[in-house]
Design a protein around this motif. Structure first.
Motif, PDB file in Angstrom:
ATOM      1  N   ASP A 314       0.767  -0.977   0.074  1.00 51.53           N
ATOM      2  CA  ASP A 314       0.120   0.000  -0.154  1.00 51.53           C
ATOM      3  C   ASP A 314       0.938   1.289  -0.087  1.00 51.53           C
ATOM      4  O   ASP A 314       1.800   1.582   0.943  1.00 51.53           O
ATOM      5  CB  ASP A 314      -0.949  -0.123   1.347  1.00 51.53           C
ATOM      6  N   ASN A 315       0.907   2.148  -1.126  1.00 50.05           N
ATOM      7  CA  ASN A 315       1.389   3.189  -1.147  1.00 50.05           C
ATOM      8  C   ASN A 315       0.453   4.353  -0.719  1.00 50.05           C
ATOM      9  O   ASN A 315       0.852   5.773  -0.989  1.00 50.05           O
ATOM     10  CB  ASN A 315       1.999   3.532  -2.648  1.00 50.05           C
ATOM     11  N   PHE A 316      -0.800   4.305  -0.559  1.00 48.99           N
ATOM     12  CA  PHE A 316      -1.754   5.237  -0.051  1.00 48.99           C
ATOM     13  C   PHE A 316      -2.043   6.211  -1.151  1.00 48.99           C
ATOM     14  O   PHE A 316      -2.079   7.516  -0.889  1.00 48.99           O
ATOM     15  CB  PHE A 316      -1.319   5.921   1.375  1.00 48.99           C
ATOM     16  N   ASP A 317      -1.922   5.474  -2.298  1.00 45.71           N
ATOM     17  CA  ASP A 317      -2.252   6.699  -3.320  1.00 45.71           C
ATOM     18  C   ASP A 317      -3.691   6.872  -3.485  1.00 45.71           C
ATOM     19  O   ASP A 317      -4.012   7.967  -4.198  1.00 45.71           O
ATOM     20  CB  ASP A 317      -1.734   5.767  -4.751  1.00 45.71           C
ATOM     21  N   ASP A 318      -4.662   6.212  -2.994  1.00 42.97           N
ATOM     22  CA  ASP A 318      -5.917   6.447  -3.274  1.00 42.97           C
ATOM     23  C   ASP A 318      -6.239   7.349  -1.853  1.00 42.97           C
ATOM     24  O   ASP A 318      -6.321   6.965  -0.924  1.00 42.97           O
ATOM     25  CB  ASP A 318      -6.799   5.168  -3.040  1.00 42.97           C
ATOM     26  N   LYS A 319      -6.531   8.848  -2.410  1.00 40.48           N
ATOM     27  CA  LYS A 319      -6.799   9.760  -1.387  1.00 40.48           C
ATOM     28  C   LYS A 319      -8.311   9.605  -1.135  1.00 40.48           C
ATOM     29  O   LYS A 319      -8.579  10.468   0.055  1.00 40.48           O
ATOM     30  CB  LYS A 319      -6.350  11.086  -1.865  1.00 40.48           C
ATOM     31  N   THR A 320      -9.220   8.835  -1.460  1.00 36.90           N
ATOM     32  CA  THR A 320     -10.475   8.912  -1.225  1.00 36.90           C
ATOM     33  C   THR A 320     -10.664   8.115   0.249  1.00 36.90           C
ATOM     34  O   THR A 320     -11.799   8.492   0.801  1.00 36.90           O
ATOM     35  CB  THR A 320     -11.491   8.389  -2.271  1.00 36.90           C
ATOM     36  N   GLY A 321      -9.707   7.430   0.514  1.00 38.27           N
ATOM     37  CA  GLY A 321      -9.942   6.774   1.956  1.00 38.27           C
ATOM     38  C   GLY A 321      -8.782   5.446   2.029  1.00 38.27           C
ATOM     39  O   GLY A 321      -8.097   5.140   1.082  1.00 38.27           O
ATOM     40  N   LEU A 322      -8.730   4.841   3.266  1.00 37.22           N
ATOM     41  CA  LEU A 322      -7.802   3.787   3.552  1.00 37.22           C
ATOM     42  C   LEU A 322      -8.443   2.570   2.754  1.00 37.22           C
ATOM     43  O   LEU A 322      -9.586   2.455   2.698  1.00 37.22           O
ATOM     44  CB  LEU A 322      -7.787   3.544   4.951  1.00 37.22           C
ATOM     45  N   HIS A 323      -7.408   1.628   2.326  1.00 38.41           N
ATOM     46  CA  HIS A 323      -7.912   0.440   1.856  1.00 38.41           C
ATOM     47  C   HIS A 323      -8.627  -0.322   2.966  1.00 38.41           C
ATOM     48  O   HIS A 323      -8.441   0.129   4.219  1.00 38.41           O
ATOM     49  CB  HIS A 323      -6.671  -0.489   1.516  1.00 38.41           C
ATOM     50  N   TYR A 337      -5.327  10.255  11.085  1.00 40.06           N
ATOM     51  CA  TYR A 337      -4.610  10.276   9.811  1.00 40.06           C
ATOM     52  C   TYR A 337      -5.136  11.223   8.876  1.00 40.06           C
ATOM     53  O   TYR A 337      -6.106  11.636   9.059  1.00 40.06           O
ATOM     54  CB  TYR A 337      -4.392   8.889   9.142  1.00 40.06           C
ATOM     55  N   SER A 338      -4.170  11.691   7.763  1.00 40.68           N
ATOM     56  CA  SER A 338      -4.684  12.511   6.707  1.00 40.68           C
ATOM     57  C   SER A 338      -4.158  11.967   5.232  1.00 40.68           C
ATOM     58  O   SER A 338      -2.943  11.703   5.203  1.00 40.68           O
ATOM     59  CB  SER A 338      -3.950  14.030   7.017  1.00 40.68           C
ATOM     60  N   LEU A 339      -5.021  11.799   4.344  1.00 38.77           N
ATOM     61  CA  LEU A 339      -4.508  11.683   3.202  1.00 38.77           C
ATOM     62  C   LEU A 339      -5.114  12.782   1.939  1.00 38.77           C
ATOM     63  O   LEU A 339      -6.370  13.179   1.882  1.00 38.77           O
ATOM     64  CB  LEU A 339      -5.480  10.484   2.509  1.00 38.77           C
ATOM     65  N   LYS A 340      -4.267  13.538   1.613  1.00 42.36           N
ATOM     66  CA  LYS A 340      -4.290  14.784   0.851  1.00 42.36           C
ATOM     67  C   LYS A 340      -3.804  14.653  -0.696  1.00 42.36           C
ATOM     68  O   LYS A 340      -2.785  14.155  -0.849  1.00 42.36           O
ATOM     69  CB  LYS A 340      -3.754  15.856   1.539  1.00 42.36           C
ATOM     70  N   GLU A 341      -4.695  15.113  -1.635  1.00 40.31           N
ATOM     71  CA  GLU A 341      -4.171  15.029  -2.981  1.00 40.31           C
ATOM     72  C   GLU A 341      -2.827  15.879  -3.009  1.00 40.31           C
ATOM     73  O   GLU A 341      -2.864  17.009  -2.287  1.00 40.31           O
ATOM     74  CB  GLU A 341      -5.304  15.659  -3.502  1.00 40.31           C
ATOM     75  N   GLY A 342      -2.174  15.594  -3.913  1.00 40.27           N
ATOM     76  CA  GLY A 342      -0.735  16.272  -3.960  1.00 40.27           C
ATOM     77  C   GLY A 342       0.589  15.990  -2.898  1.00 40.27           C
ATOM     78  O   GLY A 342       1.568  16.040  -3.169  1.00 40.27           O
ATOM     79  N   GLU A 343       0.101  15.043  -1.794  1.00 45.21           N
ATOM     80  CA  GLU A 343       0.985  14.410  -0.767  1.00 45.21           C
ATOM     81  C   GLU A 343       1.333  13.054  -0.990  1.00 45.21           C
ATOM     82  O   GLU A 343       0.393  12.333  -1.325  1.00 45.21           O
ATOM     83  CB  GLU A 343       0.572  14.828   0.631  1.00 45.21           C
ATOM     84  N   THR A 344       2.399  12.804  -0.636  1.00 44.80           N
ATOM     85  CA  THR A 344       2.640  11.375  -0.905  1.00 44.80           C
ATOM     86  C   THR A 344       2.440  10.436   0.348  1.00 44.80           C
ATOM     87  O   THR A 344       2.705  11.111   1.574  1.00 44.80           O
ATOM     88  CB  THR A 344       4.091  11.171  -1.287  1.00 44.80           C
ATOM     89  N   GLY A 345       1.941   8.995   0.404  1.00 46.89           N
ATOM     90  CA  GLY A 345       1.881   8.432   1.740  1.00 46.89           C
ATOM     91  C   GLY A 345       0.714   8.698   2.323  1.00 46.89           C
ATOM     92  O   GLY A 345      -0.399   9.576   2.105  1.00 46.89           O
ATOM     93  N   GLY A 502      -0.736  16.174  18.003  1.00 48.93           N
ATOM     94  CA  GLY A 502      -0.939  16.929  16.697  1.00 48.93           C
ATOM     95  C   GLY A 502       0.341  16.806  16.075  1.00 48.93           C
ATOM     96  O   GLY A 502       0.726  17.298  14.977  1.00 48.93           O
ATOM     97  N   ALA A 503       1.455  16.343  16.464  1.00 51.31           N
ATOM     98  CA  ALA A 503       2.673  16.409  15.978  1.00 51.31           C
ATOM     99  C   ALA A 503       2.428  15.180  14.752  1.00 51.31           C
ATOM    100  O   ALA A 503       1.855  14.190  14.990  1.00 51.31           O
ATOM    101  CB  ALA A 503       3.966  16.070  16.636  1.00 51.31           C
ATOM    102  N   THR A 504       3.161  15.282  13.583  1.00 56.82           N
ATOM    103  CA  THR A 504       2.993  14.335  12.646  1.00 56.82           C
ATOM    104  C   THR A 504       4.400  13.614  12.077  1.00 56.82           C
ATOM    105  O   THR A 504       5.246  13.957  12.192  1.00 56.82           O
ATOM    106  CB  THR A 504       2.307  15.040  11.184  1.00 56.82           C
ATOM    107  N   GLY A 505       3.866  12.377  11.635  1.00 59.88           N
ATOM    108  CA  GLY A 505       4.885  11.694  10.630  1.00 59.88           C
ATOM    109  C   GLY A 505       4.241  11.075   9.357  1.00 59.88           C
ATOM    110  O   GLY A 505       2.986  11.072   9.391  1.00 59.88           O
ATOM    111  N   ARG A 506       5.115  10.590   8.561  1.00 62.71           N
ATOM    112  CA  ARG A 506       4.668  10.276   7.229  1.00 62.71           C
ATOM    113  C   ARG A 506       5.001   8.737   7.095  1.00 62.71           C
ATOM    114  O   ARG A 506       6.000   8.323   7.295  1.00 62.71           O
ATOM    115  CB  ARG A 506       4.959  11.010   6.173  1.00 62.71           C
ATOM    116  N   VAL A 507       3.999   8.028   6.645  1.00 63.10           N
ATOM    117  CA  VAL A 507       4.400   6.608   6.188  1.00 63.10           C
ATOM    118  C   VAL A 507       4.176   6.588   4.531  1.00 63.10           C
ATOM    119  O   VAL A 507       2.992   6.854   3.864  1.00 63.10           O
ATOM    120  CB  VAL A 507       3.189   5.480   6.764  1.00 63.10           C
ATOM    121  N   LEU A 508       5.281   6.312   4.096  1.00 70.50           N
ATOM    122  CA  LEU A 508       5.280   6.296   2.365  1.00 70.50           C
ATOM    123  C   LEU A 508       4.805   5.208   1.858  1.00 70.50           C
ATOM    124  O   LEU A 508       4.132   5.224   0.722  1.00 70.50           O
ATOM    125  CB  LEU A 508       6.582   6.901   2.029  1.00 70.50           C
TER     126      LEU A 508
END
Length: 514
Positions: A314-323, A337-345, A502-508
Motif C-alpha cells: 500500500d502506497n496510499f495513492d487512493d486519497k478517497t480513503g484507506l484500503h 490520519y490525513s490523506l491529501k491530494e498532492g501529498e505522498t503516503g 498534533g505532531a505528525t509523521g509520514r508513512v510512504l
C-alpha cells in the motif's frame, strides 16, 4: 459445488464468529470485529471458496459508539448474525460497553446500512443475538441468558418488532444447552417438520464445540442430537483447534454447509497468534434428520492456507480513503490520519506519547494472516517530537514496535519496544540521519524448534544508508499471543505515530511479502 476444504481457512487472520446468509447465487458472510473501527466486515462469494470484501457494515461513528478506552480484541462488537427477509438484510449484534443489542438493515448490502435499532432496555442482556423470521410475520430474537434477569446459563427468546427493536413478549428461557458450560451462539433453523436450535458450548478455547437439538415448536423443548457435539476438535490431533461457534446454511443445489471459527496453534504449551479464523465444512442430514458435519471427520487445513502468503503493498495513492484492510481502535478512524491530494503516503497525527495506553492513538493496523511473513515500511519524520514506525500489535499491553525518532544532534534513534503486560524492554540503535527510513518486521516460524519457546519469533531490522539491513532486536511471538495477553483478538501489523499531540509523521509505503 467446489471442494471447499481446498481453501480452509476461507478467511485467514482475525475473523471470529462467522455468520452466513444466502441470497440468490451469492453467499454473504460477516464476522465479529470487537474494538475495530470500521466494524463488522462483510464478504461475498459465489462458490464458497473465493470471498470478496463488500464493505464494513458499521462504517459511520453514529453506528458504532466505542468506549473512550477501547481495546482492540475485547469488548465492542460481539458475534453478529446475518439474515435476509423479504428484500432486507439484517445484521444483529451486541455492543459491549454501551447499550447492548442492536440491529442494522440494508436493501443493498454493498451500500450504506441503517443507523442502529436498539433492543429496548427491558429486553437487553446476554450476547450472541440471532433473528428468526416466521411465515406469519413474527420475528424472534435469541441470545444467551443473563444473570441480571435471574436467568441461569442457557438461551432465551422473545418476539420483537423488526421496525423498531422493541420487545413484544417477555424474555423466555428456552434451553439450558446440551450438557456443557458457556452455552452461547444460538441459531434457530427450520428444516422439514422440525425447528433446530444450534449452540456453541465449552468456552471458546480448547473445549469449544457445536451442539444441536430439535423440536416441533420453535419454543422447544429440544431433543438432543444423539451424536452431540456435531463439531469439535477437542482431543483431536489436528493443526486446527478451538473449533466452534457455527452457522448453518444451504446452497441453491440443496447442499448444506457450516461456517465456524477455529485457530491454528503453535508450540507447547500451544498458543495462537492470528486470532480466531473462519473455516467451512459440508453438512449431511442423516436418515433420522440430524446434521452430520464433514462425515464426522476432522476438518483439514489446506496446504494453500497454511503456506501461501497473502502478499500486499500500500502506497496510499487512493486519497478517497484507506484500503479496507486498515482499521483503527475505536472511533479514532478519521482523526488520526490525513490523506491529501498532492501529498505522498499517509500522514499520521500523534495523539499519545506511547502505544501503551488505552486512549485514542495514531495507529492503523491490518490483520496478520499467516504464521510466516515479512512486513516492511518506509517512513519519514516530519517533526522532532514524534516516533513513527511499524508494530506487531495485540493490545496496548501486548505489542512489539520498531520506530524512528530524531535525536537532538540530528541523528536517528531506532527504538525497539517490547511491551508484555506490565513489563517493557527498550533497545536502541543510532544511525545517521536519512531522508526516509526503511523498517522491517519478520515473523519467522520454525515449528520443530520450540525447545526454548521462541522458535516462532519476530525479527526487527532497519536499513542503513548503505542499503544493508541491520538487526535491532527480536522477540518470541508467544509473548504477545492471545493466550498470554488475553481477550478474543489476533495480531495486527500496524503503523503508528507517537509523540506530542498534533505532531505528525509520514508513512510512504507499507507491505507484506515473503
Amino acid at each position: 459445488m467446489a471442494n471447499v476444504n481446498s481453501s480452509n481457512p476461507i478467511l485467514a487472520g482475525m475473523h471470529p464468529d462467522p455468520t452466513v446468509c444466502r441470497v440468490g447465487k451469492y453467499f454473504y458472510l460477516a464476522t465479529s470485529s470487537f474494538g475495530q473501527f470500521p466494524g463488522v466486515p462483510l464478504y461475498r462469494s459465489e462458490d464458497l471458496n473465493h470471498w470478496e470484501f463488500v464493505r464494513h457494515i458499521l462504517s459511520r461513528p453514529e453506528q458504532l459508539s466505542c468506549v473512550p478506552h477501547q481495546k482492540l480484541g475485547n469488548a465492542g462488537i460481539f458475534a453478529p448474525s446475518l439474515r435476509y427477509h423479504n428484500g432486507t438484510f439484517y445484521m444483529v449484534t451486541t455492543l459491549l460497553g454501551h447499550k447492548g443489542h442492536f440491529f442494522v438493515t440494508a436493501e443493498d448490502p454493498a451500500g450504506e446500512w441503517s443507523d442502529p435499532f436498539w433492543i429496548d432496555e427491558a429486553h437487553r442482556g446476554g450476547i450472541d443475538p440471532s433473528l428468526t423470521f416466521l411465515e406469519d410475520g413474527t420475528v424472534l430474537f435469541q441470545s444467551t441468558a443473563d444473570g441480571r434477569h435471574n436467568e441461569p446459563q442457557g438461551i432465551i427468546q422473545f418476539e420483537i418488532d423488526p421496525k423498531t427493536g422493541e420487545g413484544l413478549t417477555p424474555r423466555k428461557y428456552i434451553a439450558a444447552g446440551y450438557g456443557d458450560r458457556a452455552v452461547e451462539a444460538p441459531h434457530v433453523y427450520q428444516k422439514g417438520d422440525y425447528w433446530y436450535l444450534m449452540t456453541a458450548e465449552g468456552g471458546t478455547e480448547s473445549n469449544h464445540r457445536v451442539s444441536i437439538g430439535r423440536s416441533k415448536s420453535v419454543w422447544g423443548p429440544w431433543d438432543h442430537c444423539p451424536h452431540n457435539p456435531i463439531l469439535t476438535h477437542c482431543g483431536v490431533e489436528s493443526p486446527i483447534q478451538h473449533v466452534g461457534h457455527g452457522d448453518l446454511f444451504d446452497d441453491a443445489d440443496g447442499n448444506w454447509w457450516i461456517v465456524f471459527l477455529a485457530v491454528r496453534p503453535q508450540g507447547y504449551p500451544p498458543v495462537h497468534l492470528l486470532g480466531r479464523e473462519t473455516f467451512i465444512a459440508p453438512v449431511r442430514w442423516d436418515e433420522d434428520g440430524w446434521p452430520v458435519v464433514n462425515e464426522n471427520q476432522p476438518i483439514q487445513l489446506s496446504l494453500d492456507a497454511s503456506k501461501a502468503l497473502h502478499a500486499w503493498e500500500d502506497n496510499f495513492d487512493d486519497k478517497t480513503g484507506l484500503h479496507h484492510r486498515w482499521v483503527t481502535i475505536g472511533r479514532a478512524y478519521r482523526e488520526v490520519y490525513s490523506l491529501k491530494e498532492g501529498e505522498t503516503g499517509l500522514q499520521l497525527i500523534a495523539q499519545t506519547s506511547t502505544l501503551a495506553v488505552s486512549e485514542k492513538k495514531a495507529w492503523v493496523g491490518a490483520r496478520m494472516t499467516q504464521p510466516q511473513a515479512t512486513y516492511h515500511c518506509e517512513i519519514q519524520l516530519e517533526s522532532s517530537d514524534t516516533e513513527v514506525g511499524l508494530t506487531a500489535f495485540m493490545e496496548a499491553f501486548g505489542y512489539y514496535s520498531l520506530g524512528v525518532r530524531e535525536a537532538a544532534d540530528g541523528s536517528a534513534i531506532v527504538r525497539l519496544t517490547q511491551r508484555v503486560l506490565d513489563l517493557e524492554k527498550v533497545t536502541e540503535v543510532v544511525l545517521p540521519k536519512q531522508e526516509s527510513y526503511h523498517l522491517q518486521m519478520k515473523l519467522q516460524d520454525s515449528p520443530d524448534e520450540w525447545t526454548a519457546g521462541d522458535a516462532s519469533r519476530f525479527i526487527f531490522s532497519v536499513q542503513t544508508a548503505a542499503g544493508d539491513w541491520q538487526e535491532v532486536g527480536r522477540g518470541a511471538s508467544r509473548n504477545i499471543s492471545t493466550e498470554l495477553i488475553g481477550g478474543y483478538g489476533g495480531l495486527f501489523a500496524g503503523i503508528y505515530c507517537i509523540g506530542e499531540t498534533g505532531a505528525t509523521g509520514r508513512v510512504l509505503q507499507v507491505g507484506c511479502s515473503e
